[in-house]
Design an enzyme around this catalytic site. Structure first.
Site, PDB file in Angstrom:
ATOM      1  N   ASP A  80      27.144   5.328  60.697  1.00 34.53           N
ATOM      2  CA  ASP A  80      27.329   5.111  59.269  1.00 34.53           C
ATOM      3  C   ASP A  80      27.843   6.442  58.720  1.00 34.53           C
ATOM      4  O   ASP A  80      27.674   7.493  59.348  1.00 34.53           O
ATOM      5  CB  ASP A  80      26.032   4.683  58.576  1.00 34.53           C
ATOM      6  CG  ASP A  80      26.322   4.071  57.197  1.00 34.53           C
ATOM      7  OD1 ASP A  80      27.469   4.215  56.704  1.00 34.53           O
ATOM      8  OD2 ASP A  80      25.419   3.463  56.603  1.00 34.53           O
TER       9      ASP A  80
HETATM   10  C1  BGC Z   1      27.368   2.621  53.791  1.00 34.80           C
HETATM   11  C2  BGC Z   1      28.155   1.756  54.755  1.00 34.80           C
HETATM   12  C3  BGC Z   1      29.633   1.914  54.468  1.00 34.80           C
HETATM   13  C4  BGC Z   1      30.004   3.364  54.571  1.00 34.80           C
HETATM   14  C5  BGC Z   1      31.468   3.645  54.280  1.00 34.80           C
HETATM   15  C6  BGC Z   1      27.855   4.052  53.751  1.00 34.80           C
HETATM   16  O1  BGC Z   1      27.255   4.754  52.715  1.00 34.80           O
HETATM   17  O2  BGC Z   1      26.007   2.600  54.149  1.00 34.80           O
HETATM   18  O3  BGC Z   1      27.769   0.428  54.645  1.00 34.80           O
HETATM   19  O4  BGC Z   1      30.373   1.128  55.342  1.00 34.80           O
HETATM   20  O5  BGC Z   1      29.246   4.112  53.618  1.00 34.80           O
HETATM   21  O6  BGC Z   1      31.748   3.461  52.932  1.00 34.80           O
END
Ligand code: BGC
Length: 756
Positions: A232
């Site tokens: 993530d």
């Molecule tokens: C989120 C993800 C997301 C990623 C990119 C993170 O903060 O938890 O779900 O895909 O950011 O935006």
């Protein structure tokens, strides 16, 4: 590109190039290696629309992104219970990605809804792992049919936003297997996602992105995952241990810091270069699955995709209540649309999934050709207290109309990625407005806009309630068509609506454990808890009404007895007995009879959505295997079925069981048990084949027969006998040994016999 070519390519890369391959070039792209003709590819959010950022990136949904189409969020699309619909959503998104040159879309988001308070529940599918995993699988297959990758997220046990980047989810093995891993398992095994996203949190103390047990042992070795694991955004704690544990790609860029650490680790022997090579191979393999199947002709047709968004919303909205058939309305009736959200609907959640919608249709706009619609704003989205002028205007509109529709919901500040909700209530001004309207108008329908359940103190007095969750940019079209009967609603709740937050099992401790999240409720999440406790709920899991009626009959099982290695065919006839076409979600639950240890009263084991014309009936068939009866046994580290009787329940919801029949299942697996001096006699009695050994040692003790059959026979002789038997059941072997003055050798010999 075949495996050999990829291996060759990696062989030609320098150590620095290989280390560089393991993290982003910037916020959204992988690094290129121009010398070898390896291009950079893009990843984008996800999951219910394309959030492609062309300029500077962010993962909070704050910066700008291209104009796209906002589809219903997971909370609503899951309520369709419709695999075909999720596949269609996936195909549509996959095509958009091809048109916009995006190699992987970051979704589906598929964590279990453990508490209604999780700020991100709006993105997730369900409190039930079967619903979650089946719908996610369909989405994944849809996207990947367009040769674009998916990234099921957030793996693993990321069920709250509170301390989401550092907290540890403390979950026991059985609960992880039955709920939190199960939510991913089917989708990974059956739909083969190209990537999986490792979550921010720790799992039992170890960061998910450094957790070899789950990233490698379970995901790859057990489930056969063959893509790359991406972190993530910002979830990397220690890069080298992460790489060793199975985390392939770090996103976004670490500005070279972690790449250097990887190089050093190889140079000083801390990291085997083979591991780095395998990681690069996996990243390249997925990249080329996309690059070699680019569809240069793909077009992002926003009009067409808007229609798909509308269709999904129509198939998913849940009619929670419809007393005396208040709905659907007739277009000749004078109807007052009341509430801020009739004009400016809340249709998506905040954070990384936030879509820059090209066009949003409100219910009021959808109704623009209907001259019989009145409108009053009733309240504003930013207020907690009522504005008397707005209330007065709304009451007047309700008085003048044949019926009123109140468009209520949660303001964006109440729920979003990044923080959890504090309570489950609507803003005060909305609940008060309902009271005022009810004083002048009894024909009231409420339409809700929310990402997660809300308390409805007025539910008993309101004849009709339509849950439209966060329905995407075509929200108003779908609402209007359902309210006026152009569409027959067919959504079902993929989560329970408790009466009040305090009823939720996690209530006493959710968000109150400091940084950690302790999953004390174990497997009793959602309906597994409420149903086991036979608690009153506002609306049960699986509930949803239609404008037609369905009748169930002729439940048949292919056997009355089976082994856990057999399969069972279950069929039931469903008939549309009303006078309009409609869709029904046929739900199959399995309930173990008299379980000896904690088991949910029933669990959803199969479901199917079918469409029936008036008067039409259809036989729906399910096949159940071992998993339908099993729980996770921590001694075996495997699924296990306890021999006994199981009820097969067919329901319209978890609380509305309409057909049921029992089957006897016999286990073919013995759970190993090692007898020690501290094993109780009860453990021996459970294994009749061991009785001989114990009889040899003790014979009959002070008139208390040792074998349970004799005890049963003599039970009539007085309560005392039962009491004596109970004492014996819970007595360890050693207590008798001392009592009878038995020598150690004799005891050891008997234990050896018991353990044969
Ligand atoms: C989120 C993800 C997301 C990623 C990119 C993170 O903060 O938890 O779900 O895909 O950011 O935006």
């Amino acid at each position: 590109m075949d495996a050999e070519k990829i291996r060759d390519l990696v062989k030609q890369m320098t150590l620095e190039e290989k280390a560089g391959m393991c993290s982003g070039a910037d916020f959204w792209h992988t690094k290129s290696v121009e010398r070898l003709g390896i291009p950079s590819v893009m990843l984008s959010d996800g999951p219910h629309g394309l959030r492609k950022q062309e300029e500077k990136g962010d993962h909070l949904g704050m910066g700008d992104s291209i104009e796209a189409v906002c589809f219903p969020a997971g909370c609503l699309s899951a309520s369709s219970f419709d695999r075909e619909m999720l596949r269609k959503l996936g195909e549509t998104l996959g095509n958009e990605c091809q048109a916009e040159n995006v190699s992987v879309i970051l979704g589906p988001a598929m964590n279990i809804k453990r508490s209604p308070l999780c700020g991100r529940n709006f993105e997730y599918y369900s409190e039930d792992p079967l619903v979650s995993t089946e719908l996610a699988a369909a989405y994944i297959e849809g996207v990947q049919s367009k040769h674009v990758g998916t990234s099921p997220k957030h793996f693993l046990a990321n069920n709250q936003e509170h301390y989401r980047l550092t907290g540890s989810s403390e979950v026991d093995e059985r609960t992880l297997r039955e709920l939190y891993l199960a939510s991913f398992e089917g989708a990974v095994k059956n739909a083969k996602p190209w990537t999986v996203m490792g979550s921010y949190n720790r799992v039992n103390g170890v960061f998910a992105t450094e957790n070899k047990k789950y990233l490698t042992d379970v995901l790859r070795d057990e489930w056969g995952f063959d893509g790359y694991v991406v972190s993530d955004w910002g979830a990397v704690n220690e890069r080298v241990p992460g790489l060793k544990a199975g985390l392939d790609l770090e996103m976004p860029s670490s500005n070279g810091v972690n790449d250097r650490k990887i190089v050093e680790a190889v140079q000083n022997g801390e990291l085997d270069e083979e591991i780095l090579d395998r990681t690069c191979e996996r990243i390249l393999d997925v990249m080329y699955r996309y690059l070699e199947n680019r569809d240069e002709n793909a077009v992002f047709d926003r009009e067409k995709d808007h229609d798909t968004a509308e269709k999904i919303a129509e198939e998913s909205m849940v009619l929670l209540k419809n007393d005396d058939g208040l709905l659907p309305f007739d277009k000749n009736q004078k109807i007052a649309f009341i509430g801020h959200y009739a004009k400016e609907p809340r249709y998506q959640g905040g954070g990384s999934s936030h879509i820059h919608s090209s066009r949003v249709v409100s219910a009021l706009e959808a109704a623009k050709e209907n001259d019989n619609i009145l409108f009053a704003q009733g309240f504003t989205d930013d207020a907690e207290e009522n504005d008397p002028a707005l209330v007065e205007e709304a009451v007047k509109a309700a008085q003048q109309a044949d019926a009123a529709v109140l468009f209520l919901g949660l303001p964006e500040r109440y729920e979003s990625e990044g923080f959890d909700r504090k309570h489950m209530k609507l803003p005060k001004c909305q609940n008060r407005l309902v009271e005022e309207i009810l004083k002048v108008q009894k024909n009231v329908a409420v339409v809700l806009h929310n990402g997660s359940p809300v308390e409805m103190p007025w539910a008993d007095q309101i004849p009709a309630i339509l849950e439209s969750y966060l329905a995407g940019e075509a929200v108003g079209d779908a609402q209007y068509r359902i309210l006026f009967g152009d569409v027959n609603p067919s959504g079902k709740l993929a989560e329970t609506f408790p009466l009040r937050l305090e009823d939720n099992p996690t209530y006493p401790y959710y968000g109150r454990e400091g940084e950690d999240a302790v999953y004390r409720e174990g497997v009793l999440v959602g309906y597994r808890y409420y149903d086991t406790k036979h608690m009153k709920v506002l609306f049960p899991f699986g509930h949803g009404l239609s404008y037609t009626e369905f009748e169930y009959s002729d439940l048949e099982l292919s056997a009355e007895k089976m082994k856990d290695t057999d399969t069972l065919q279950v069929s039931v006839i469903v008939k549309n007995t009303g006078n309009r076409a409609g869709k029904e979600v046929v739900q199959l639950y399995v309930a173990p009879k008299d379980p000896e240890f904690v088991r949910p009263e029933k669990e959803l084991r199969a479901f199917e959505k079918i469409s029936l014309e008036p008067g039409e009936s259809r036989k729906v068939t399910f096949t159940l295997g071992k998993r339908a009866f099993a729980y996770w046994n921590v001694m075996l580290h495997d699924w296990h079925v306890v021999s006994g009787e199981y009820e097969i329940l067919i329901g319209k919801s978890s609380r509305d069981i309409v057909q049921q029949k029992a089957v006897q299942v016999e286990s073919t697996v013995t759970v190993p048990y090692t007898f020690t001096k501290n094993s109780t006699f009860g453990e021996i009695f459970k294994r009749p084949e061991k009785m001989q050994a114990v009889m040899e040692l003790f014979g009959a003790m002070g008139g208390v027969p040792m074998d349970p059959d004799t005890v049963k026979e003599q039970a009539g002789e007085g309560e005392n006998m039962e009491m004596m038997q109970a004492m014996l059941m819970y007595s360890p072997i050693r207590s008798m040994v001392g009592f009878m003055g038995l020598e150690d050798e004799k005891v050891e010999a008997v234990l050896a016999k018991l353990n044969e």
